[in-house]
Design a protein around this motif. Structure first.
Motif, PDB file in Angstrom:
ATOM      1  N   ALA A  62     -61.183  91.141 -55.784  1.00 14.73           N
ATOM      2  CA  ALA A  62     -60.885  89.985 -55.076  1.00 14.73           C
ATOM      3  C   ALA A  62     -60.876  88.756 -55.939  1.00 14.73           C
ATOM      4  O   ALA A  62     -61.586  88.515 -56.820  1.00 14.73           O
ATOM      5  N   LYS A  63     -60.265  87.724 -55.649  1.00 17.66           N
ATOM      6  CA  LYS A  63     -59.898  86.471 -56.154  1.00 17.66           C
ATOM      7  C   LYS A  63     -61.088  85.673 -56.357  1.00 17.66           C
ATOM      8  O   LYS A  63     -61.392  85.080 -57.257  1.00 17.66           O
ATOM      9  N   GLU A  64     -61.702  85.695 -55.254  1.00 17.54           N
ATOM     10  CA  GLU A  64     -63.221  84.952 -55.230  1.00 17.54           C
ATOM     11  C   GLU A  64     -64.065  85.548 -56.327  1.00 17.54           C
ATOM     12  O   GLU A  64     -64.687  84.835 -57.109  1.00 17.54           O
ATOM     13  N   GLU A  65     -64.110  86.960 -56.460  1.00 20.36           N
ATOM     14  CA  GLU A  65     -65.019  87.462 -57.773  1.00 20.36           C
ATOM     15  C   GLU A  65     -64.360  86.968 -58.978  1.00 20.36           C
ATOM     16  O   GLU A  65     -65.491  86.776 -59.820  1.00 20.36           O
ATOM     17  N   LYS A  66     -63.207  86.919 -59.212  1.00 21.08           N
ATOM     18  CA  LYS A  66     -62.715  86.420 -60.394  1.00 21.08           C
ATOM     19  C   LYS A  66     -62.997  85.149 -60.660  1.00 21.08           C
ATOM     20  O   LYS A  66     -63.406  84.797 -61.867  1.00 21.08           O
ATOM     21  N   LYS A  67     -63.041  84.261 -59.713  1.00 18.78           N
ATOM     22  CA  LYS A  67     -63.291  82.935 -59.955  1.00 18.78           C
ATOM     23  C   LYS A  67     -64.828  82.713 -60.187  1.00 18.78           C
ATOM     24  O   LYS A  67     -65.188  81.987 -60.963  1.00 18.78           O
ATOM     25  N   ALA A  68     -65.484  83.284 -59.413  1.00 21.57           N
ATOM     26  CA  ALA A  68     -66.962  83.348 -59.599  1.00 21.57           C
ATOM     27  C   ALA A  68     -67.334  83.779 -61.169  1.00 21.57           C
ATOM     28  O   ALA A  68     -68.359  83.220 -61.691  1.00 21.57           O
ATOM     29  N   THR A  69     -66.667  84.700 -61.735  1.00 26.01           N
ATOM     30  CA  THR A  69     -66.843  85.337 -62.917  1.00 26.01           C
ATOM     31  C   THR A  69     -66.555  84.207 -63.805  1.00 26.01           C
ATOM     32  O   THR A  69     -67.267  83.861 -64.912  1.00 26.01           O
ATOM     33  N   LYS A  70     -65.278  83.572 -63.619  1.00 30.90           N
ATOM     34  CA  LYS A  70     -64.838  82.604 -64.620  1.00 30.90           C
ATOM     35  C   LYS A  70     -65.944  81.415 -64.871  1.00 30.90           C
ATOM     36  O   LYS A  70     -65.969  80.722 -65.787  1.00 30.90           O
ATOM     37  N   ALA A  72     -54.230 103.242 -50.361  1.00 31.89           N
ATOM     38  CA  ALA A  72     -55.576 103.268 -50.857  1.00 31.89           C
ATOM     39  C   ALA A  72     -56.522 102.345 -49.909  1.00 31.89           C
ATOM     40  O   ALA A  72     -56.115 101.435 -49.286  1.00 31.89           O
ATOM     41  N   GLY A  73     -57.689 102.665 -49.942  1.00 32.93           N
ATOM     42  CA  GLY A  73     -58.744 102.168 -49.146  1.00 32.93           C
ATOM     43  C   GLY A  73     -59.191 100.914 -49.907  1.00 32.93           C
ATOM     44  O   GLY A  73     -58.969 100.516 -50.690  1.00 32.93           O
ATOM     45  N   LYS A  74     -59.986 100.275 -48.953  1.00 36.25           N
ATOM     46  CA  LYS A  74     -60.467  98.981 -49.516  1.00 36.25           C
ATOM     47  C   LYS A  74     -61.465  98.935 -50.766  1.00 36.25           C
ATOM     48  O   LYS A  74     -61.111  98.182 -51.584  1.00 36.25           O
ATOM     49  N   SER A  75     -62.074  99.893 -50.821  1.00 35.87           N
ATOM     50  CA  SER A  75     -63.167  99.892 -51.769  1.00 35.87           C
ATOM     51  C   SER A  75     -62.296 100.407 -53.272  1.00 35.87           C
ATOM     52  O   SER A  75     -62.705  99.949 -54.267  1.00 35.87           O
ATOM     53  N   PHE A  76     -61.286 101.019 -53.103  1.00 38.26           N
ATOM     54  CA  PHE A  76     -60.386 101.602 -54.170  1.00 38.26           C
ATOM     55  C   PHE A  76     -59.520 100.327 -54.509  1.00 38.26           C
ATOM     56  O   PHE A  76     -59.555 100.006 -55.864  1.00 38.26           O
ATOM     57  N   LYS A  77     -59.144  99.550 -53.728  1.00 39.33           N
ATOM     58  CA  LYS A  77     -58.438  98.445 -54.214  1.00 39.33           C
ATOM     59  C   LYS A  77     -59.230  97.420 -54.711  1.00 39.33           C
ATOM     60  O   LYS A  77     -58.730  96.883 -55.814  1.00 39.33           O
ATOM     61  N   GLU A  78     -60.473  97.196 -54.384  1.00 40.68           N
ATOM     62  CA  GLU A  78     -61.213  96.319 -54.920  1.00 40.68           C
ATOM     63  C   GLU A  78     -61.677  96.922 -56.365  1.00 40.68           C
ATOM     64  O   GLU A  78     -61.941  95.890 -57.005  1.00 40.68           O
TER      65      GLU A  78
END
Length: 106
Positions: free
Chosen positions: A92-100, A81-87
């Protein structure tokens, strides 16, 4: 999602007939399979890479008897899988933390 559901989604997004979407999807799949069978890599930037990989010979066990057996070397199709597909699948964890942190009430 099966092939017919994918054809329906393609037809809707591309605003083409289901017959045309099916023809395009089948052509893409055939082209990828032919290229990989010939030893080529097929890279769709952001989506992923299809390629043939060598699997080494190894020793395994017959599940019914437990006796060791030799498994010969073989070539297998593989997808990375490519980067965009994986994301898209696992943000990414940073995005999850920012959302929380932005959704917490004070």
């Amino acid at each position: 999602m099966n092939k017919s559901e994918l054809v329906d989604a393609i037809a809707a997004k591309a605003e083409i007939t289901k017959k045309d979407a099916d023809a395009v999807l089948s052509a893409v799949i055939d082209a990828i399979m032919e290229a990989v069978a010939e030893g080529e890599k097929v890279t769709l930037v952001g989506f992923g890479t299809f390629e043939a990989r060598q699997r080494q010979a190894r020793e395994g066990r017959n599940p019914s008897t437990g006796k060791p057996i030799k498994i010969p070397a073989t070539t297998v199709p593989a997808f990375s899988a490519g980067k965009s597909f994986k994301e898209k699948v696992a943000p990414a964890k940073e995005e999850k933390k920012a959302t929380k942190t932005t959704t917490k009430k004070k």
